[in-house]
Design a protein around this motif. Sequence first.
Motif, short mmCIF file in Angstrom:
data_model
loop_
_atom_site.label_atom_id
_atom_site.label_comp_id
_atom_site.label_asym_id
_atom_site.label_seq_id
_atom_site.Cartn_x
_atom_site.Cartn_y
_atom_site.Cartn_z
N ILE A 182 0.83 -1.20 0.00
CA ILE A 182 0.00 0.00 0.00
C ILE A 182 0.87 1.26 0.00
O ILE A 182 0.64 2.19 -0.78
N LEU A 183 1.88 1.29 0.85
CA LEU A 183 2.67 2.51 1.04
C LEU A 183 3.89 2.61 0.13
O LEU A 183 4.42 3.70 -0.07
N ARG A 184 4.38 1.48 -0.38
CA ARG A 184 5.53 1.43 -1.29
C ARG A 184 6.81 1.95 -0.64
O ARG A 184 7.70 2.45 -1.30
N ASP A 185 6.89 1.84 0.68
CA ASP A 185 8.07 2.30 1.41
C ASP A 185 8.21 1.42 2.66
O ASP A 185 7.28 1.35 3.46
N PHE A 186 9.37 0.78 2.81
CA PHE A 186 9.55 -0.16 3.91
C PHE A 186 9.41 0.50 5.27
O PHE A 186 8.76 -0.03 6.17
N ASP A 187 10.06 1.65 5.45
CA ASP A 187 10.03 2.32 6.76
C ASP A 187 8.62 2.77 7.13
O ASP A 187 8.19 2.62 8.28
N THR A 216 -5.08 -0.79 7.61
CA THR A 216 -5.39 0.11 6.49
C THR A 216 -5.47 1.55 6.98
O THR A 216 -4.91 2.46 6.36
N ASN A 217 -6.14 1.77 8.09
CA ASN A 217 -6.23 3.13 8.64
C ASN A 217 -4.85 3.64 9.05
O ASN A 217 -4.54 4.82 8.86
N ALA A 218 -4.00 2.77 9.59
CA ALA A 218 -2.64 3.18 9.95
C ALA A 218 -1.83 3.54 8.70
O ALA A 218 -1.05 4.49 8.72
N CYS A 219 -2.04 2.80 7.62
CA CYS A 219 -1.37 3.12 6.36
C CYS A 219 -1.81 4.49 5.84
O CYS A 219 -0.99 5.29 5.39
N TYR A 220 -3.11 4.75 5.91
CA TYR A 220 -3.61 6.06 5.49
C TYR A 220 -2.98 7.16 6.34
O TYR A 220 -2.58 8.21 5.81
N ALA A 221 -2.87 6.95 7.64
CA ALA A 221 -2.28 7.95 8.53
C ALA A 221 -0.80 8.17 8.20
O ALA A 221 -0.34 9.31 8.19
N GLU A 222 -0.07 7.10 7.93
CA GLU A 222 1.35 7.24 7.57
C GLU A 222 1.50 7.99 6.25
O GLU A 222 2.40 8.82 6.11
N LEU A 230 -0.88 6.05 -7.95
CA LEU A 230 -2.24 5.86 -7.42
C LEU A 230 -2.34 6.48 -6.04
O LEU A 230 -1.34 6.63 -5.34
N THR A 231 -3.56 6.78 -5.63
CA THR A 231 -3.76 7.24 -4.26
C THR A 231 -3.58 6.06 -3.32
O THR A 231 -3.70 4.89 -3.73
N VAL A 232 -3.30 6.34 -2.07
CA VAL A 232 -3.10 5.26 -1.10
C VAL A 232 -4.39 4.45 -0.94
O VAL A 232 -4.35 3.24 -0.74
N GLN A 233 -5.54 5.08 -1.09
CA GLN A 233 -6.82 4.36 -0.98
C GLN A 233 -6.99 3.40 -2.16
O GLN A 233 -7.48 2.29 -1.99
#
Length: 184
Positions: free
Chosen positions: A35-40, A75-81, A122-125
């Motif tokens: 989803i985030l495309r970033d390991f950290d 998913t909500n944590a990914c959106y917040a990050e 793409l958007t994170v959603q």
Amino acid sequence: MHAALVEQAKRGDREAFDSLARLTGDRCMAIAFRILRDFDLADDAVQSALLTAWRELRALRDPDRFEPWLHRILTNACYAEARRRRRWSGGIRLLPSEPVHGSDDYATVDNRDQLERAFRRLTVQQRAVLVFHHYLGLSISEVAARTDIPVGTAKSRLHHASRALRASIDADSRGSAASKERLA
């Protein structure tokens, strides 16, 4: 599947929750990274999701639904990050680091790079819906439940994400073909 551990953890057993975290952590990390495309950022999202899950575990009514419930929190944590990254990055443009690959032929590497660039646009959603649908193989109704959105919204996001992905890949293909013609 994890119902006994969930019940123990709901009673405050930290070791049971640690076992749950170990059992689900790799899959959560894979989802968050896709989803985030970033390991950290993915690591931060997973840690945040697990902390939230520990604090909110008593609210989970059905222990058999632990993993979908955890995925919704993730998913909500990914959106917040993703929001946090946008807020702090300002005008800074991060250059992606090149992963080390084995002996792939150039076409495969190029296709993978095109897909990665398209996915990042793409958007994170939209990424979340694609990951749950294609990576985990969930139905649209399951995707909607895990992302906490209506089924119609999940269908719409999947449709628009797929179209945007295709359009981005096509645009990259046309751009690279035009560059090759100029060089020839």
